[in-house]
Design an enzyme around this catalytic site. Structure first.
Site, PDB file in Angstrom:
ATOM      1  N   ASP A   8       6.398   7.373  16.192  1.00 36.77           N
ATOM      2  CA  ASP A   8       7.006   7.300  17.499  1.00 36.77           C
ATOM      3  C   ASP A   8       8.309   6.919  17.560  1.00 36.77           C
ATOM      4  O   ASP A   8       8.229   6.094  16.545  1.00 36.77           O
ATOM      5  CB  ASP A   8       5.824   6.396  17.980  1.00 36.77           C
ATOM      6  CG  ASP A   8       5.649   6.450  19.214  1.00 36.77           C
ATOM      7  OD1 ASP A   8       6.141   7.416  19.893  1.00 36.77           O
ATOM      8  OD2 ASP A   8       5.654   5.676  19.945  1.00 36.77           O
ATOM      9  N   ASP A  10       9.034   5.418  21.179  1.00 32.15           N
ATOM     10  CA  ASP A  10       9.200   4.112  21.607  1.00 32.15           C
ATOM     11  C   ASP A  10       8.949   3.454  21.540  1.00 32.15           C
ATOM     12  O   ASP A  10       7.681   3.283  21.460  1.00 32.15           O
ATOM     13  CB  ASP A  10       9.346   4.868  23.096  1.00 32.15           C
ATOM     14  CG  ASP A  10      10.709   5.783  23.603  1.00 32.15           C
ATOM     15  OD1 ASP A  10      11.490   6.187  23.180  1.00 32.15           O
ATOM     16  OD2 ASP A  10      10.393   6.597  25.136  1.00 32.15           O
TER      17      ASP A  10
END
Ligand code: MG
Ligand code: ZN
Length: 204
Positions: A8, A10
């Site tokens: 991922d 952020d």
């Protein structure tokens, strides 16, 4: 077949600043370059999988998302981190401001559409791969295609899951929870003491 670490963006690679629209706001999280280097040396493909609701909201264009990604890669490169092997993002949202993006798509995590696309394009063995995320939606996306899952606490994991089309499957839990990507990598590499030598993976 290759194995991947799905990352991922952020809250895992960079600081989660909530609706990142300006490349100047990108901050690589501590320990990330070294963690990526260790994974790459162990032969994993490094593939970023990101929900970018900012596009659905009309705050940035898809092109600007690629520009932000280019800046992330540039900052990583300056620290000696290896190149990322792929970047996939979902620009949609069921309640998008922009009608063109207003769909209940297959690619928005917790759905696994982007993982499946990456697996096709990079010839990945999903059950030997891992996902590292800071939200339960990352974990559900990975678990639903057989990846092992690691939840890190560098992001907004404590915030309630953002709205999704259907209720989240509360029975799904991460295989491991730890502070940050560096710790996640130590856990992942400790699982496979016999095949982490460079070149044992990813040779196709
Ligand atoms: Mg996140
Ligand atoms: Zn999508």
């Amino acid at each position: 077949m290759s194995t991947a670490i799905f990352l991922d963006r952020d809250g895992v690679l960079i600081e989660d600043v909530d609706l990142l629209t300006n490349p100047d706001d990108i901050r690589i999280l501590e320990g990330v370059p070294q963690a990526l280097r260790s994974l790459k040396e162990a032969g994993f493909r490094l593939i970023v999988i990101s929900n970018q609701t900012v596009v659905a909201r009309g705050l940035v264009t898809e092109q600007e998302v690629y520009a932000i990604h280019a800046k992330v890669e540039c900052l990583l490169d300056q620290t000696g981190a290896p190149r990322l092997d792929g970047f996939y993002f979902c620009p949609h949202h069921p309640n998008a401001t922009l009608p063109a993006y207003r769909i209940a798509c297959e690619c928005r995590k917790p759905r696994p559409g982007l993982l499946l696309q990456a697996a096709r394009e990079h010839n990945l063995n999903l059950v030997a791969s891992f996902i590292v995320g800071d939200r339960i939606t990352d974990i559900i996306a990975g678990a639903s295609v057989g990846c092992r899952t690691v939840l890190v606490q560098t992001g907004k994991h404590q915030a309630p899951p953002i709205e999704t089309v259907e209720p989240l499957d509360r029975s799904i839990q991460p295989d491991h929870t730890c502070a940050n990507l560096g710790e996640a990598v130590r856990w992942i590499l400790a699982l496979q003491p016999f095949d982490t030598a460079q070149g044992r993976r990813g040779s196709g």
